[in-house]
Write a protein that holds these residues in place. Sequence first.
Motif, PDB file in Angstrom:
ATOM      1  N   CYS A  60       0.865  -1.171   0.000  1.00 29.37           N
ATOM      2  CA  CYS A  60       0.000   0.000   0.000  1.00 29.37           C
ATOM      3  C   CYS A  60       0.912   1.235   0.000  1.00 29.37           C
ATOM      4  CB  CYS A  60      -0.866  -0.011   1.261  1.00 29.37           C
ATOM      5  SG  CYS A  60      -1.755   1.524   1.553  1.00 29.37           S
ATOM      6  N   CYS A  70       0.901   1.043   7.055  1.00 32.70           N
ATOM      7  CA  CYS A  70      -0.210   0.167   6.651  1.00 32.70           C
ATOM      8  C   CYS A  70       0.347  -1.145   6.074  1.00 32.70           C
ATOM      9  CB  CYS A  70      -1.072   0.883   5.612  1.00 32.70           C
ATOM     10  SG  CYS A  70      -2.384  -0.167   4.968  1.00 32.70           S
ATOM     11  N   CYS A  83      -4.361   0.767  -0.549  1.00 33.16           N
ATOM     12  CA  CYS A  83      -5.053  -0.499  -0.301  1.00 33.16           C
ATOM     13  C   CYS A  83      -6.561  -0.279  -0.163  1.00 33.16           C
ATOM     14  CB  CYS A  83      -4.494  -1.140   0.967  1.00 33.16           C
ATOM     15  SG  CYS A  83      -5.023  -0.290   2.461  1.00 33.16           S
ATOM     16  N   CYS A  86      -7.225   2.069   3.002  1.00 27.99           N
ATOM     17  CA  CYS A  86      -6.773   3.468   2.906  1.00 27.99           C
ATOM     18  C   CYS A  86      -7.557   4.253   1.859  1.00 27.99           C
ATOM     19  CB  CYS A  86      -5.289   3.520   2.567  1.00 27.99           C
ATOM     20  SG  CYS A  86      -4.241   2.989   3.937  1.00 27.99           S
TER      21      CYS A  86
HETATM   22 ZN   LIG Z   1      -3.303   0.982   3.230  1.00 24.13          ZN
END
Ligand SMILES: [Zn+2]
Length: 343
Positions: A60, A70, A83, A86
């Motif tokens: 990500c 993340c 991702c 997010c």
């Molecule tokens: Zn993420």
Amino acid sequence: MKRFYCSCGAEIFFENTICFNCGKLVGIDIVGSEMFTLKTKGNGLLSATMGMNTRHYRFCKHRSPDTLGCNILVRENDPEEQCVSCRLTRIIPDQSIPRNVKRWRTLEEAKRRMVFNMHRNRLPYQTRTENPVSGLCFDFLEDRRSNPNVFEEIVYTGHSSGVITVNAAEADPEYRASMQEEMNERYRTTLGHFRHELGHYFWMTLIQGTKWERPFDVLFGDHRRDYDAALKEYYANGPAEDWVEHHISAYSSMHPLEDWAETWAHYLHMMDTLETAVSFGVVNVDIENGNFRDVIGKWVELTIIMNSLNRSVGKADAYPFVLSNEVYEKLTFIRNVILASRR
Ligand SMILES: [Zn+2]
Ligand SMILES: [Zn+2]
Ligand SMILES: [Zn+2]
């Protein structure tokens, strides 16, 4: 949540980016509800092998520990840089203020768990990009109580047509504690907020205008009841004295739609915690396909264990709730709605 293991055999945890035993990189595939060890391929690609299958991923955009740390992976054929968790965030608080860097991180940590939950329950949703009118997105906003330079006087955490607004200060433990006290709540967490607001989103997509609307009104009360009047009444006079017999929380008694969101959050809370307990061998029950009365029976058994453990270390009860018959009926309704949404 189920348990995850590195290829070296050591246990890895949902928040990890590396295995603490062998140092290999690890990551989460939210769509597949899996977490595993990664091999780097050069060219920015990663691979993970599960049984006979090898899948390719990218990190990500927010993998770096300097941003969100993340650990969710982006599948190779996914054109997005962020991702699936997010990318659902639309507005973040001003990152030139150090406090807000920490807040964003804390909120995303809880949100990742909620998004994992949502996929694990196979709940159908659309992002704001897929559906600009009512797709799901998150705005993390500050208000003047914590930043005099912003426009909003007071930001209320809430949901409206797919947009979930969270007051960024909810990431601060002191703020949460003071609000918990002020609102006389038994339980207040960032994860709880996300699960609650997600409930409002899924009321809109799974109940509103469907065959579930009438049985909803019978069980939870008329959803068309004047919301603003109910809110005023609740803050002026507090909850009904007998709320414990009808609702999972005092706030639930405010309005049928809040009752739904509170009970929904509770359902996700229960199922996730039960899955954790089953995977550690604390209780044994088929959460997905088992008879719901048996599942609830095991849940009550587990909460006695949880509370006793907490008392042994001098902490308050981990589960300060009572499940009345009416609440049981409401939880059953929510389970039926979720199971039907998969078909
Ligand atoms: Zn993420
Ligand atoms: Zn390892
Ligand atoms: Zn609500």
